[in-house]
Design a protein around this motif. Structure first.
Motif, PDB file in Angstrom:
ATOM      1  N   TYR A 294      -5.629  -4.027   9.649  1.00 48.50           N
ATOM      2  CA  TYR A 294      -4.555  -3.852   8.666  1.00 48.50           C
ATOM      3  C   TYR A 294      -3.975  -2.444   8.737  1.00 48.50           C
ATOM      4  O   TYR A 294      -2.746  -2.253   8.712  1.00 48.50           O
ATOM      5  CB  TYR A 294      -5.082  -4.109   7.250  1.00 48.50           C
ATOM      6  CG  TYR A 294      -5.631  -5.502   7.011  1.00 48.50           C
ATOM      7  CD1 TYR A 294      -5.132  -6.591   7.719  1.00 48.50           C
ATOM      8  CD2 TYR A 294      -6.648  -5.726   6.080  1.00 48.50           C
ATOM      9  CE1 TYR A 294      -5.645  -7.865   7.499  1.00 48.50           C
ATOM     10  CE2 TYR A 294      -7.149  -6.983   5.861  1.00 48.50           C
ATOM     11  CZ  TYR A 294      -6.652  -8.056   6.568  1.00 48.50           C
ATOM     12  OH  TYR A 294      -7.152  -9.306   6.351  1.00 48.50           O
ATOM     13  N   LEU A 350      -2.382  -9.909   3.173  1.00 50.60           N
ATOM     14  CA  LEU A 350      -2.804  -8.535   3.435  1.00 50.60           C
ATOM     15  C   LEU A 350      -2.063  -7.909   4.618  1.00 50.60           C
ATOM     16  O   LEU A 350      -1.615  -6.757   4.530  1.00 50.60           O
ATOM     17  CB  LEU A 350      -4.322  -8.468   3.645  1.00 50.60           C
ATOM     18  CG  LEU A 350      -5.151  -8.367   2.362  1.00 50.60           C
ATOM     19  CD1 LEU A 350      -6.632  -8.507   2.655  1.00 50.60           C
ATOM     20  CD2 LEU A 350      -4.877  -7.057   1.640  1.00 50.60           C
ATOM     21  N   PRO A 351      -1.905  -8.626   5.741  1.00 54.16           N
ATOM     22  CA  PRO A 351      -1.083  -8.047   6.817  1.00 54.16           C
ATOM     23  C   PRO A 351       0.341  -7.731   6.370  1.00 54.16           C
ATOM     24  O   PRO A 351       0.893  -6.684   6.730  1.00 54.16           O
ATOM     25  CB  PRO A 351      -1.104  -9.132   7.906  1.00 54.16           C
ATOM     26  CG  PRO A 351      -2.370  -9.862   7.669  1.00 54.16           C
ATOM     27  CD  PRO A 351      -2.572  -9.863   6.190  1.00 54.16           C
ATOM     28  N   PHE A 354       0.281  -4.527   4.133  1.00 53.90           N
ATOM     29  CA  PHE A 354       0.140  -3.292   4.894  1.00 53.90           C
ATOM     30  C   PHE A 354       1.399  -2.991   5.706  1.00 53.90           C
ATOM     31  O   PHE A 354       1.760  -1.821   5.881  1.00 53.90           O
ATOM     32  CB  PHE A 354      -1.088  -3.362   5.801  1.00 53.90           C
ATOM     33  CG  PHE A 354      -2.362  -2.939   5.134  1.00 53.90           C
ATOM     34  CD1 PHE A 354      -2.848  -1.649   5.278  1.00 53.90           C
ATOM     35  CD2 PHE A 354      -3.073  -3.816   4.328  1.00 53.90           C
ATOM     36  CE1 PHE A 354      -4.010  -1.243   4.653  1.00 53.90           C
ATOM     37  CE2 PHE A 354      -4.240  -3.431   3.696  1.00 53.90           C
ATOM     38  CZ  PHE A 354      -4.718  -2.135   3.852  1.00 53.90           C
TER      39      PHE A 354
END
Length: 471
Positions: A294, A350-351, A354
């Motif tokens: 990430y 989450l990717p 980020f």
């Protein structure tokens, strides 16, 4: 997301063209090439001894969140020692030897920690935690003492007309290195047969070796004697006191507004930012390999967007972008509250989060520093930069320490801290409304431009290519 760093000002020190020490084109190219390679190995060292890998190591030692907050606050607190570092380095006769003394000692301290980690990795005694804290503190102090000299060295080596282009390229190469090295380091720690603590000890050894190679490469750079710089007639010999400079700057309404913005922004960001990785590793119990991936996605987005935001800020000014992008960055902590441990969060949300941080945060870092340079009065630049760095250090460290205490010593927890941080970030943008930046467009013009309505906005500010000529 990391705390917006303060970029140190370009020192007012330049070499007298009449002095025989003026570099030739071949020596200049050799020095800049060596500095670029130095940046690659320095990036490996700094990311193996800090960031998410160090945080994961501390979490593995079962260290308290408050103690992790102290570790995160240390680099900001020791910034107050940078004036002492400038004073000491200006009394030497070699930037290279001074850097070798400060940075060399600092990096060798991490070797002691690596040996301690490998020796006690299976027992993880309390002594190892204290050794880690002491090494981090001592290394950061030595780094703070060395930073002013290194910046002055680079300012003397890199021609003023090439600094933005050169440092942009050097930082991009460093970001690319981080993009590759950090996931590899995270994979090694995660899959090490002796456990993650022992794996980090091996990684520290690799980082120290990279750090020492970095210093060895610096020997290829042209050395600078600070005494030649201080002998120049136009060099600032401290004729104006810090007190008089402070009084003058306080009477500058826009600069005063900037101080309120930067102090509150740094406090609010550091209230939560150091604990995002802890939230992933400890609360959500996500594997460190995923966390490093990430962070690498964020670095990749930053690498690309720095070029975009830099070009856009030249066209529109820095203040409008700080307000517009700041609204997005202020809401970022709230986005963490919807993240869980399910596969959809790990593989998609989450990717994307980020990547979003990597897209927006470079605008804040870049434009905040550019706005500082634009507002600083020419006759009090050094004082302006020093006081701003001190404000950022104190406010940032206070935010980190308070965040660590609230997350562990109260019922607020990390989730509550994220919400408070978001609200304070929005509040920090208010002083920018009272800040006047030279050659800056209004918010309405910028919004119209970003929507495609103005094709020629700032066209007169286009940068022209600069060719390096033999002197």
């Amino acid at each position: 997301m990391v705390a917006p760093p303060i970029v140190e000002p370009e020192p007012a020190v330049v070499l007298n063209p009449a002095l025989p020490a003026q570099p030739t084109l071949p020596s200049l190219r050799t020095s800049l090439r060596a500095s670029t390679i130095d940046g690659i190995f320095a990036a490996i060292f700094s990311n193996f001894t800090g960031g998410v890998l160090l945080t994961n190591f501390l979490v593995s030692l079962q260290i308290s969140t408050a103690a992790i907050g102290i570790v995160a606050a240390t680099p900001m607190l020791v910034n107050l020692l940078q004036p002492l570092g400038a004073y000491l380095s200006n009394r030497t006769h070699s930037r290279m030897r001074y850097g070798l003394m400060t940075y060399g000692t600092s990096r060798l301290l991490w070797l002691l920690l690596a040996i301690g980690v490998l020796h006690f990795s299976r027992e993880t005694p309390q002594a190892l935690i204290w050794v880690t804290l002491v090494v981090v503190l001592a290394a950061e102090i030595l780094g703070a003492l060395g930073n002013p000299s290194w910046l002055s060295w680079m300012a003397a080596l890199v021609p003023a007309r090439l600094r933005g282009r050169y440092f942009g390229f050097r930082n991009s190469i460093g970001s690319l290195t981080v993009l590759i090295a950090v996931p590899l380091g995270g994979w090694m720690v995660s899959h090490w047969a002796g456990g993650s603590v022992q794996g980090y000890g091996v990684l520290l050894l690799v980082g120290v070796i990279a750090g020492l190679i970095s210093l060895a490469i610096q020997s290829k750079m042209r050395d600078i004697n600070p005494q030649l710089e201080l002998a120049q007639p136009w060099h600032d010999q401290g004729r104006s006191s810090i007190y008089s400079g402070l009084v003058s700057l306080w009477q500058h309404s826009s600069f005063k507004s900037y101080w309120f913005y930067w102090g509150l922004w740094t406090f609010s960001v550091n209230l939560s930012a150091p604990f995002f990785n802890i939230y992933l590793l400890e609360n959500l119990q996500i594997d460190v390999l995923w966390v490093t991936v990430y962070n690498s996605l964020m670095s990749a987005a930053t690498l690309v967007m720095l070029l975009v935001w830099g070009r856009l800020s030249d066209r529109t000014g820095n203040r409008p972008l700080l307000i517009l992008v700041g609204l997005l960055v202020a809401l970022t902590p709230l986005l963490w509250l919807g993240i869980g441990r399910d596969s959809l969060s790990i593989q998609l949300w989450l990717p994307l989060l980020f990547l979003f941080i990597g897209i927006t945060s470079p605008a804040i870092d870049l434009c905040s520093n550019n706005l500082l340079i634009a507002l600083a009065p020419a006759h009090h630049q050094a004082t302006a930069f020093a006081i701003t760095a001190a404000i950022a250090g104190v406010c940032g460290a206070t935010g980190t320490l308070l965040g660590g205490w609230l997350s562990q010593g109260s019922e607020i927890g990390l989730v509550g801290i994220f919400g408070i941080s978001s609200g304070l970030r929005l509040l920090a943008l208010v002083p920018l409304l009272f800040t006047q930046e030279p050659r800056s467009h209004s918010l309405v013009q910028v919004i119209h431009s970003l929507s495609g309505g103005t094709q020629t906005l700032g066209a007169q500010w286009e940068l022209q290519p600069v060719e390096l000529e033999e002197t």
